[in-house]
Design an enzyme around this catalytic site. Structure first.
Site, short mmCIF file in Angstrom:
data_model
loop_
_atom_site.label_atom_id
_atom_site.label_comp_id
_atom_site.label_asym_id
_atom_site.label_seq_id
_atom_site.Cartn_x
_atom_site.Cartn_y
_atom_site.Cartn_z
CD GLU A 8 -3.21 -6.49 3.84
OE1 GLU A 8 -3.25 -7.25 2.85
OE2 GLU A 8 -2.77 -5.33 3.79
CD GLU A 13 -2.83 -1.32 2.33
OE1 GLU A 13 -2.21 -1.43 3.42
OE2 GLU A 13 -4.07 -1.39 2.24
N1 CO8 Z 1 5.08 -7.32 11.44
C1 CO8 Z 1 5.89 -7.60 12.48
N2 CO8 Z 1 7.01 -8.36 12.37
C2 CO8 Z 1 7.31 -8.86 11.16
C3 CO8 Z 1 6.51 -8.61 10.02
C4 CO8 Z 1 5.34 -7.80 10.19
N3 CO8 Z 1 4.53 -7.46 9.16
N4 CO8 Z 1 7.06 -9.24 8.97
C5 CO8 Z 1 8.16 -9.86 9.43
N5 CO8 Z 1 8.33 -9.64 10.75
C6 CO8 Z 1 9.38 -10.11 11.63
C7 CO8 Z 1 9.22 -11.61 11.93
O1 CO8 Z 1 8.31 -11.79 12.99
C8 CO8 Z 1 10.64 -11.99 12.27
O2 CO8 Z 1 10.91 -11.58 13.59
P1 CO8 Z 1 11.78 -12.54 14.55
O3 CO8 Z 1 13.14 -12.55 13.91
O4 CO8 Z 1 11.75 -11.84 15.87
O5 CO8 Z 1 11.12 -13.89 14.53
C9 CO8 Z 1 11.47 -11.10 11.35
O6 CO8 Z 1 10.63 -10.03 10.94
C10 CO8 Z 1 11.92 -11.81 10.12
O7 CO8 Z 1 10.78 -12.41 9.52
P2 CO8 Z 1 10.83 -13.88 8.92
O8 CO8 Z 1 11.72 -14.76 9.74
O9 CO8 Z 1 9.42 -14.31 8.72
O10 CO8 Z 1 11.56 -13.58 7.53
P3 CO8 Z 1 11.39 -14.31 6.14
O11 CO8 Z 1 12.39 -13.67 5.23
O12 CO8 Z 1 11.44 -15.79 6.31
O13 CO8 Z 1 9.89 -13.94 5.65
C11 CO8 Z 1 8.08 -12.44 5.16
C12 CO8 Z 1 9.60 -12.62 5.32
C13 CO8 Z 1 7.55 -13.27 3.99
C14 CO8 Z 1 7.88 -10.96 4.90
C15 CO8 Z 1 7.36 -12.91 6.44
O14 CO8 Z 1 8.00 -12.33 7.55
C16 CO8 Z 1 5.92 -12.51 6.48
O15 CO8 Z 1 5.06 -13.20 5.93
N6 CO8 Z 1 5.60 -11.37 7.17
C17 CO8 Z 1 4.25 -10.93 7.33
C18 CO8 Z 1 3.68 -10.34 6.06
C19 CO8 Z 1 2.27 -9.89 6.25
O16 CO8 Z 1 1.37 -10.63 6.59
N7 CO8 Z 1 2.03 -8.57 6.02
C20 CO8 Z 1 0.73 -7.98 6.19
C21 CO8 Z 1 0.62 -7.41 7.55
S1 CO8 Z 1 -1.00 -6.79 7.90
C22 CO8 Z 1 -1.03 -5.30 7.10
O17 CO8 Z 1 -0.10 -4.86 6.50
C23 CO8 Z 1 -2.31 -4.54 7.23
C24 CO8 Z 1 -2.22 -3.19 6.60
C25 CO8 Z 1 -3.27 -2.32 7.17
C26 CO8 Z 1 -3.04 -0.86 7.08
C27 CO8 Z 1 -1.65 -0.38 6.80
C28 CO8 Z 1 -0.82 -0.13 7.98
C29 CO8 Z 1 0.62 0.16 7.64
#
Ligand code: CO8
Length: 258
Positions: free
Chosen positions: A132, A112
């Site tokens: 999401e 976004e």
């Molecule tokens: N929020 C918080 N922490 C996160 C997020 C996130 N969105 N994404 C990654 N992290 C953290 C993980 O928890 C992890 O932390 P830790 O090392 O403490 O365990 C660290 O980052 C590294 O993440 P991964 O180990 O998962 O790393 P990978 O390279 O294996 O994977 C990904 C990367 C694919 C990005 C994976 O982390 C993932 O799927 N993340 C979530 C993606 C997601 O669902 N995004 C949507 C979130 S909801 C949203 O955006 C709603 C929007 C609404 C309005 C807008 C507001 C800004």
């Protein structure tokens, strides 16, 4: 600075580079980062010297979305009272052109955020998506609407209803990005484009951005009238005379933004 979550570099050519920097969370957009981003965009919009803005998440990732930790216990009223629309508003209202440089994940709020830009340069590693729905949620910062307008109903519906992640190449095919480049060229390309724009008349550039953005949500006749009025307004600027004179004098124009 290494421990800042948002970095700013204003170059002497009028290009500002804004860098998200929460590497431990894949640049997740927590409330603090969004507040800082909004304040920075307000500052850049008001600056006399900044003419174009590049937003990047660095070499590896753009942004993995909202910080999911902010959602664990939040209830409707908490989300309402955060009034996060004000933070997006600062970016939406920025009259200066914004170029997003996207490498790696641009998911959820990250996708976004990229779609708030006027031009998106994607590195080959870029991966976009609105996941999401997989969290029992939905896009909340324009994902359904900006995607719909950018790529049409059937591509948008597939993306928001399944949460699928798609590549830079797919994004390019569906018109979600302006250009795909090698990863190590993403920022350079975005800065190159911003630099080109920064050399043009800032008044003309702002009028073009405003008319194109507003026109996308207007009936055609009204949008064409808006375009015509903006076109006419530019004839009262020194920059317009400078541009035309420089053409006939076979020299580079020197635009003052007046
Ligand atoms: N929020 C918080 N922490 C996160 C997020 C996130 N969105 N994404 C990654 N992290 C953290 C993980 O928890 C992890 O932390 P830790 O090392 O403490 O365990 C660290 O980052 C590294 O993440 P991964 O180990 O998962 O790393 P990978 O390279 O294996 O994977 C990904 C990367 C694919 C990005 C994976 O982390 C993932 O799927 N993340 C979530 C993606 C997601 O669902 N995004 C949507 C979130 S909801 C949203 O955006 C709603 C929007 C609404 C309005 C807008 C507001 C800004």
């Amino acid at each position: 600075m290494e421990n800042e979550i948002l970095n700013l570099d204003i170059q002497s050519n009028g290009v500002a580079i804004v860098e998200l920097h929460r590497p431990d969370t894949r640049n997740a957009l927590n409330l603090e980062l969004r507040q800082q981003l909004a304040a920075m965009f307000e500052q850049l919009a008001a600056s006399d010297t900044v003419r174009a803005i590049v937003i990047t998440g660095g070499e590896k990732v753009f942004a993995a979305g909202a910080d999911i930790r902010d959602f664990t216990t939040a209830k409707t009223v908490d989300m309402y009272l955060r009034h996060t629309e004000q933070y997006w508003r600062a970016i939406i209202d920025c009259p200066k052109p914004i170029v997003a440089a996207v490498n790696g994940y641009a998911l959820g709020g990250g996708c976004e955020l990229a779609m708030h830009a006027d031009i998106i340069i994607a590195g080959k590693s870029a991966q976009f998506g609105q996941p999401e729905v997989k969290l029992g949620l939905m896009p909340g910062a324009g994902g359904t609407q900006r995607l719909l307008r950018a790529v049409g109903k059937f591509k948008a519906m597939q993306i928001v209803l399944t949460g699928k992640i798609f590549s830079a190449e797919e994004a390019d095919k569906m018109g979600l990005v302006s250009e795909v480049v090698e990863d190590d060229q993403t920022l350079a390309k975005a800065v190159e484009i911003a630099t080109q724009i920064a050399q043009l008349s800032p008044i003309a550039v702002e009028q073009i951005k405003e008319v194109t953005t507003l026109g996308a949500n207007m009936p055609l006749d009204g949008a064409l009238a808006l375009e015509r009025k903006a076109f006419q307004i530019l004839f009262d600027t020194q920059d317009q005379k400078e541009g035309v004179n420089a053409f006939f004098e076979k020299r580079s124009p020197q635009y003052q933004g007046k």
